[in-house]
Each structure stands twice: as C-alpha cells, then as structure tokens.
Design an enzyme around this catalytic site. Structure first.
Site, mmCIF file in Angstrom:
data_model
loop_
_atom_site.group_PDB
_atom_site.id
_atom_site.type_symbol
_atom_site.label_atom_id
_atom_site.label_comp_id
_atom_site.label_asym_id
_atom_site.label_seq_id
_atom_site.Cartn_x
_atom_site.Cartn_y
_atom_site.Cartn_z
ATOM 1 N N CYS A 52 0.842 -1.188 0.000
ATOM 2 C CA CYS A 52 0.000 0.000 0.000
ATOM 3 C C CYS A 52 0.883 1.246 0.000
ATOM 4 C CB CYS A 52 -0.895 -0.021 1.235
ATOM 5 S SG CYS A 52 -1.744 1.524 1.573
ATOM 6 N N GLU A 53 0.597 2.164 -0.904
ATOM 7 C CA GLU A 53 1.424 3.364 -0.988
ATOM 8 C C GLU A 53 1.168 4.351 0.149
ATOM 9 O OE1 GLU A 53 -1.098 6.209 -4.056
ATOM 10 O OE2 GLU A 53 0.241 4.705 -4.901
ATOM 11 N N HIS A 54 0.100 4.141 0.911
ATOM 12 C CA HIS A 54 -0.215 5.054 2.008
ATOM 13 C C HIS A 54 0.540 4.731 3.287
ATOM 14 C CE1 HIS A 54 -4.211 5.409 -0.338
ATOM 15 N NE2 HIS A 54 -3.380 6.358 -0.717
ATOM 16 N N HIS A 55 0.723 3.437 3.570
ATOM 17 C CA HIS A 55 1.417 3.040 4.799
ATOM 18 C C HIS A 55 2.628 2.138 4.538
ATOM 19 C CE1 HIS A 55 -2.776 3.919 6.147
ATOM 20 N NE2 HIS A 55 -2.128 4.517 7.138
ATOM 21 N N GLN B 160 -4.916 -0.766 -4.605
ATOM 22 C CA GLN B 160 -5.504 -1.900 -5.313
ATOM 23 C C GLN B 160 -6.295 -1.438 -6.523
ATOM 24 O OE1 GLN B 160 -7.444 -4.858 -2.824
ATOM 25 N NE2 GLN B 160 -8.778 -5.483 -4.487
ATOM 26 N N HIS C 190 -5.669 -6.240 3.210
ATOM 27 C CA HIS C 190 -4.686 -5.181 3.418
ATOM 28 C C HIS C 190 -4.249 -5.167 4.886
ATOM 29 C CE1 HIS C 190 -5.351 -2.891 -0.481
ATOM 30 N NE2 HIS C 190 -6.288 -3.828 -0.498
ATOM 31 N N CYS D 118 -2.658 -2.885 6.307
ATOM 32 C CA CYS D 118 -2.838 -1.556 6.901
ATOM 33 C C CYS D 118 -4.220 -1.437 7.535
ATOM 34 C CB CYS D 118 -2.625 -0.457 5.864
ATOM 35 S SG CYS D 118 -3.709 -0.545 4.439
#
Length: 216
Positions: free
Chosen positions: A104-107, A145, A173, A175
């Site tokens: 995941c590019e956020h976490h 995703q 996920h 995260c």
C-alpha cells in the site's frame, strides 16, 4: 505444427504500459538506504547497533530490491509476443486465482490476494504465464488496489487489443488488518472491465460466475 509466435505491432501505448517508470530524482545509494533503515530502527525504540540488528539494514535493502523490482520492469516487454495459431477459437480466456502481493502506498504495508483475468482474443493469444508476470510487474511497486487493477486491464487492452478485458482483484490489506481498525479477514474487491465486458452485462455475469466456480 507448432504455434507461430508473432511480435506485437508497434502502436502507441500509455506511459505506464510502454516503459518502466522514470525515477523522480537521483536514486539514493545503498549506503544511504541502509542508513535510513538504521534511523527507523532507532525511531522504533531499538538499538541498531545490537547484535541481532547489525545486519538488518543490509537485509532490508536487499528485500526492497526484490519487493519493488517492478520499478525496473516494463509491462510491454512482458506481453511482447503472441501465439497466432488459435484456429477458430473466439471465446474468453480466463486465468483465475493468480496469487499476488503488493504494498500500500499510504502506509507501505503489504496487501495480498488473488487476481482473476479474462480477455476475448482477436486472432492471437498470449502465453498464460505472461498474465501472471504482468501482474507481478505492477504489484511490485507501491500501489493502491484500485490503480493496480486498472493498470493490468489497460496493459492487456492496449497491447493485445482484444474484444474485451475483465480483471477482478480481491485482497486483504495489512494496513487495515494489523493497524487502525484492525479487522483481519476483511477483503477488498476491485474490478475493471473494457470492451464487451463493459458493454454487455451478460459477459460480466459470465466472467464473475466462472470466477466464483459456477457454470453459465
């Protein structure tokens, strides 16, 4: 007689399909990356100099080279050859339950799951393993995703030029399962349809029915 392998015609492709992504700036050295890992270890509250962690920065950077190798791979190269001897076959080709993992590019935490891909060929098909390799190229990058699903479908659409493409991805996920709301087992499902799969609801239903194990 063996199938004839034929290269794809050269046609304009989207930037993310035709080439590996360009770096945003100069790539840090391996030493810089290992120093960053030591900083994170210290931030977590541990001693990067203790015996069990001394070699961890080197291992982490080595793992990053593997986990994010998709930044150095070109999707178009994966689907660069097709088999043209398919007789009169003109129905869908479905490859389902393709396992994948991404981050995941956020976490920067992993998400893992399965992908299901179908396309309606026109005169040519691609080797089955190439679809799995294409997913690997895009998955081995920082992703959402939704974006991953769209990129895979777009690459197949632009390179193979079939009558339609259907992609479904379902993943858990970490995260969401290991932090935040902490709901392990929750799945995220994303889909992307083009051509006949987008315009004909019966084709969508047939794809989903086959993915879920039924017959139609």
């Amino acid at each position: 007689m063996d199938a004839i392998i034929k290269s794809f015609p050269k046609t304009p492709l989207s930037d993310h399909v035709r080439a590996a992504p360009e770096p945003a700036g100069p790539r840090p050295s391996r030493a810089d990356a290992e120093a960053a890992v030591r900083t994170l270890i210290a931030y977590a509250g541990d001693d990067p100099g203790r015996e069990g962690l001394v070699e961890t920065p080197e291992r982490v950077v080595g793992a990053y080279d593997e986990l994010f190798r998709g930044y150095r791979q070109c999707p178009a190269d994966v689907l660069d050859r097709t088999f043209s001897e398919i007789g009169t076959y003109d129905d869908l080709v479905l490859i389902k339950d393709i396992s994948f993992h991404s981050h995941c590019e956020h976490h920067m935490m992993p998400f893992t799951g399965k992908a299901h891909v179908a396309y309606l060929p026109v005169e040519r098909v691609v080797g089955l393993s190439k679809i799995a390799r294409l997913i690997e190229v895009y998955a081995r990058r920082l992703q959402t995703q939704e974006h991953l699903t769209s990129q895979v479908a777009t690459a197949i659409e632009e390179i193979l030029k079939p009558r339609g493409v259907a992609v479904m991805m379902e993943a858990e996920h970490t995260c969401m399962s290991l932090r935040g709301v902490q709901k392990p087992g929750a799945l995220t499902i994303t889909t992307h349809f083009t051509g006949l799969f987008r315009n004909d609801s019966t084709e969508q239903v047939r794809f989903i029915t086959l993915v879920r194990g039924g017959q139609r």
